[in-house]
Scaffold this active site. Sequence first.
Site, PDB file in Angstrom:
ATOM      1  N   LYS A   1       2.937 -15.240   4.956  1.00  0.00           N
ATOM      2  CA  LYS A   1       3.436 -16.071   3.867  1.00  0.00           C
ATOM      3  C   LYS A   1       4.845 -16.223   3.940  1.00  0.00           C
ATOM      4  O   LYS A   1       5.344 -16.082   2.978  1.00  0.00           O
ATOM      5  CB  LYS A   1       3.010 -15.809   2.469  1.00  0.00           C
TER       6      LYS A   1
ATOM      7  N   ASP B   1      -6.407  -6.719   3.999  1.00  0.00           N
ATOM      8  CA  ASP B   1      -7.580  -6.411   3.314  1.00  0.00           C
ATOM      9  C   ASP B   1      -8.423  -7.568   2.423  1.00  0.00           C
ATOM     10  O   ASP B   1      -9.641  -7.609   2.535  1.00  0.00           O
ATOM     11  CB  ASP B   1      -6.993  -5.788   1.882  1.00  0.00           C
TER      12      ASP B   1
ATOM     13  N   ASP C   1      -3.019 -18.553   2.565  1.00  0.00           N
ATOM     14  CA  ASP C   1      -4.031 -19.387   1.983  1.00  0.00           C
ATOM     15  C   ASP C   1      -4.709 -20.393   2.896  1.00  0.00           C
ATOM     16  O   ASP C   1      -5.743 -20.751   2.966  1.00  0.00           O
ATOM     17  CB  ASP C   1      -3.352 -20.166   1.001  1.00  0.00           C
TER      18      ASP C   1
ATOM     19  N   TYR D   1       0.793  -1.162  -0.160  1.00  0.00           N
ATOM     20  CA  TYR D   1       0.004   0.080  -0.125  1.00  0.00           C
ATOM     21  C   TYR D   1       0.742   1.425   0.229  1.00  0.00           C
ATOM     22  O   TYR D   1       0.170   2.518  -0.254  1.00  0.00           O
ATOM     23  CB  TYR D   1      -1.061  -0.056   1.192  1.00  0.00           C
TER      24      TYR D   1
ATOM     25  N   ASP E   1     -12.359  -9.164   3.984  1.00  0.00           N
ATOM     26  CA  ASP E   1     -13.625  -9.374   3.055  1.00  0.00           C
ATOM     27  C   ASP E   1     -14.263 -10.774   3.332  1.00  0.00           C
ATOM     28  O   ASP E   1     -15.192 -10.880   3.494  1.00  0.00           O
ATOM     29  CB  ASP E   1     -13.408  -9.125   1.931  1.00  0.00           C
TER      30      ASP E   1
HETATM   31  C1  IPM Z   1     -10.842  -1.376   2.684  1.00  0.00           C
HETATM   32  C2  IPM Z   1     -10.853  -0.856   1.181  1.00  0.00           C
HETATM   33  C3  IPM Z   1      -9.595   0.005   0.871  1.00  0.00           C
HETATM   34  C4  IPM Z   1      -8.301  -0.785   1.103  1.00  0.00           C
HETATM   35  C5  IPM Z   1      -9.514   0.508  -0.870  1.00  0.00           C
HETATM   36  C6  IPM Z   1     -10.991   1.227  -1.029  1.00  0.00           C
HETATM   37  C7  IPM Z   1      -8.369   1.349  -1.004  1.00  0.00           C
HETATM   38  O1  IPM Z   1     -10.694  -2.110   0.313  1.00  0.00           O
HETATM   39  O2  IPM Z   1     -10.770  -0.530   3.534  1.00  0.00           O
HETATM   40  O3  IPM Z   1     -10.731  -2.637   2.842  1.00  0.00           O
HETATM   41  O4  IPM Z   1      -7.858  -1.531   0.079  1.00  0.00           O
HETATM   42  O5  IPM Z   1      -7.755  -0.687   2.106  1.00  0.00           O
HETATM   43 MN    MN Z   2     -10.852  -3.732   1.238  1.00  0.00          MN
END
Ligand code: IPM
Ligand code: MN
Length: 348
Positions: A187, A244, A220, A135, A248
């Site tokens: 990893k 990240d 993984d 990042y 999700d």
């Molecule tokens: C998150 C989002 C951000 C990230 C994006 C929007 C830059 O996906 O907060 O997880 O990748 O951190």
């Molecule tokens: Mn994200």
Amino acid sequence: MLNIAVLGGDGTGPEVVEQGLRVLEKVAGLEGFEYKTTDFDFGGERYLKTGEVLPDGAVDELRKFDAIYLGAVGHPDVAPGILEKGLLLELRFQLELYINLRPVVLYPGVDCPLKDKGPEDIDFTIVRENTEDLYVGSGGFAHKGTKNEVATQLMVSTYAGIERCLRYAFELTKKRNRKKQLTLVAKTNVLTYAHDLWWRIFNEMAKEYPDITIDYNHVDACCMWMVKNPEFYDVIVTTNMFGDIITDLGAMIQGGMGIAAGGNINPETLGMYEPIGGSAPKYTGQGVINPLAAIAALAMLLENSGQEKAGKRVEDAVRKVAGTLDSLSAGKMGCSTSDVGDRVIAEL
Ligand code: IPM
Ligand code: MN
């Protein structure tokens, strides 16, 4: 006096933040604390009008607040990356919000896509490093536009950056006082420099926490275990990019983006709290988006900004209301955005 900067942002951001602010007003009355909110119009609309994402001096102004409450960034008419990098990542970096805290909790009565898993199985927290790794935006192109093109994107890890993140994760594991287990997700079998550094600092620091069981997963394998045996986890600590991705996955096993909240935190100064689902432009203005994630983000804001009791109270209300909705997804809740706000307020 709790001083909060409010960045409603794009799409459905302002709608969900509005419900969070109603909840804030209610809980402040009940718990008897004072607060002040200040609105900022940063986001896609302002950028399209002015060409500016964050005006000069904005970061220093935001720095003065106790917390930032963020709706969402992302606008269909703005090229990908501009708002994400110019606003969200810029604030994470400039304000040194080096922890991205993302609880993964399945509330009672909420549908879980995992067969045979319930609320007793899904209750862990992911600590994502928030200022380093892929990042940092270090890299570039050579021979761009030709078949000789080379693109590089550097993964950056520093001792100081890793150390402060791990310190927070160990302390959080101690404070949570559950299984007292901290899992490093990385990893090390491939990223033999960057993740070797994580591995060494992790093991060294663990000596200071004899009550905490340390554990390690390759990323993984972690994806596999989060689906197969989520009950195994207590606290996970991981890198920015992997965090990240796995958060999700975490959001999905807790019932979806309608409920997932996160905090970008500098434990010494301030934090920025947000629903992690994004701006959902197609639902804007329809009153069908689920505000529970934003309200859960408000709960985190309070808990981490000196109003722990009020934060717990809001979280408890979210826990109870979540199970009363037909679904957590936008348009399928069986009620409107403001109805959900009403229910949380009634529950408080
Ligand atoms: C998150 C989002 C951000 C990230 C994006 C929007 C830059 O996906 O907060 O997880 O990748 O951190
Ligand atoms: Mn994200």
